[in-house]
Design an enzyme around this catalytic site. Structure first.
Site, PDB file in Angstrom:
ATOM      1  N   HIS A 121      32.461  45.028  47.408  1.00  0.00           N
ATOM      2  CA  HIS A 121      31.806  46.216  46.957  1.00  0.00           C
ATOM      3  C   HIS A 121      30.698  46.424  47.098  1.00  0.00           C
ATOM      4  CE1 HIS A 121      31.584  44.169  42.911  1.00  0.00           C
ATOM      5  NE2 HIS A 121      30.515  45.088  42.859  1.00  0.00           N
ATOM      6  N   ASP A 151      37.881  41.142  47.041  1.00  0.00           N
ATOM      7  CA  ASP A 151      36.659  41.622  47.061  1.00  0.00           C
ATOM      8  C   ASP A 151      35.476  40.761  47.551  1.00  0.00           C
ATOM      9  OD1 ASP A 151      34.667  43.688  46.417  1.00  0.00           O
ATOM     10  OD2 ASP A 151      34.325  42.917  44.334  1.00  0.00           O
ATOM     11  N   SER A 225      26.579  41.295  40.764  1.00  0.00           N
ATOM     12  CA  SER A 225      27.646  41.116  42.030  1.00  0.00           C
ATOM     13  C   SER A 225      27.324  40.424  43.012  1.00  0.00           C
ATOM     14  CB  SER A 225      28.246  42.482  42.215  1.00  0.00           C
ATOM     15  OG  SER A 225      28.919  43.000  40.942  1.00  0.00           O
TER      16      SER A 225
END
Length: 382
Positions: A121, A151, A225
């Site tokens: 993402h 992911d 992230s």
């Protein structure tokens, strides 16, 4: 000898007298560590450190070892207004053109060949990806491949003398182990936070298709992230991917993808350009007394199948709705995530033995797994 003792006693007397005079007239001279600032202010300084060993309880060695391999990722993509091609919209507002949308995340260099692990993402839909190293070098990165179901994404950069992180064994982690989260939260620059492993094997969070998260209370915020979760030795344990938050900031519940999962994704993408997983075409559900009664099955453990795709691998092998899958390849499957993981590990085209509870009897079925279709999913993460 008598003369020696006379000289010694006189020296001691002079020293004591001098000490008394200094203590009376200038007592601050005797204070240890006393220093004077440029403004003439007397302050007490700590003694200079003479050793290279960090203070007790410090994680500075782990941070120094892992931090150089953690990078900042900046992405951009052109976004046009959904009505930009409408003539009436152009008449009133003119040609708006494409607007650049910026993104921010982190990544981890895991190979001297320039491979970088990050979250899918972070780079999804990006037109340009720029990687900034801890030594301030900047370079464009290319996407080698992505795996939306975990992911994860693999990038590659062309640079020499890259710092590389050491891969640890995430299967050896235990609840209570101390860990560090390293990333670039909010774009303020590389940041290290500490915490412990709060839980292992977290699943059914609705974040990814395949979930086996490490939960930690090390602060993870937007921009973290794709960053590194490392142990106290500076070895990579996971890729930070999501937080639970009601405010948008860290609330002490963060999730990381174990490095064991990341390695499988890395190998699949670099070798085949994608992650190849097994698939059998069933709709699994957690076994409950209500479902067991509905399908008339006498089982207290396993995963119940409530739907079977017509013509799929499971249907061809004889799997029926109401069957309870107990084992795949000799490994117990007591939850839906366990079944998904076991089936995904099957090699497409090869037969695997399934132990199934059907009614009040157990049967063995040979299922030839197919290739799992690639899924495109989007979730809100950090």
């Amino acid at each position: 000898m008598k003369r020696f003792w006379l000289l010694f006693s006189q020296a001691v007397t002079v020293f004591v007298a001098g000490y008394f005079v200094v203590a009376t007239l200038q007592p601050t001279w005797l204070q240890r560590g006393l220093a004077t600032t440029r403004a003439g202010i007397s302050v007490i300084e700590a003694p200079a450190s003479t050793g290279s060993q960090p203070a007790a309880g410090s994680f500075s060695a782990a941070a120094r070892k892992a931090s150089p391999a953690v990078v900042s990722i900046n992405t951009s993509k052109a976004v046009r207004h959904p009505r930009s091609n409408d003539p009436w919209f152009q008449f009133f507002f003119g040609d708006q053109g494409a607007q650049a949308q910026m993104g921010l995340g982190s990544g981890v260099i895991i190979s001297p060949e320039g491979y970088i692990l990050t979250n899918n993402h972070v780079v999804e839909g990006a037109d340009e990806i720029e990687v900034t190293l801890s030594d301030s070098r900047r370079v464009r990165a290319s996407v080698m491949g992505t795996d939306p179901e975990t992911d994860l994404a693999v990038l590659r950069v062309q640079l020499d003398k890259l710092p590389v992180i050491v891969l640890g064994d995430s299967d050896q982690l235990a609840v209570g182990d101390q860990v560090l989260a390293i990333g670039n939260p909010f774009g303020v620059g590389q940041t290290v936070t500490s915490g412990i492993v709060s839980a292992l094997g977290r699943s059914q969070l609705g974040i990814n298709t395949f979930e086996n998260f490490i939960q930690t209370d090390a602060a993870i915020n937007p921009g973290n992230s794709g960053g590194a979760l490392v142990d106290v030795n500076g070895n990579l344990m996971g890729i930070n991917t999501a937080i639970y938050s009601r405010s948008g900031g860290s609330m002490g519940i963060g999730f990381a993808i174990p490095v064991s999962t990341a390695r499988l994704v890395l190998d699949g993408i670099v070798r085949d350009g994608q992650v190849t997983r097994g698939w059998i075409g069933v709709e699994p559900n957690e076994l409950s007394p209500e479902l067991a009664q509905t399908f008339g099955v006498k089982a207290t453990e396993g995963v119940i199948i409530t739907g079977v795709l017509q013509g799929g691998p499971a249907a061809q092998a004889g799997v029926r709705p109401g069957d309870v899958i107990l084992q795949v390849g000799g490994k117990a499957t007591n939850t839906v995530p366990q079944l998904l993981t076991a089936v995904a590990a099957l090699k497409p085209g090869e037969s695997a033995q399934f132990q199934v509870q059907r009614g009040d009897e157990r049967v063995e079925l040979a299922v030839v797994a197919g290739m799992r279709p690639r899924a495109q999913q989007q979730h809100q993460r950090r």
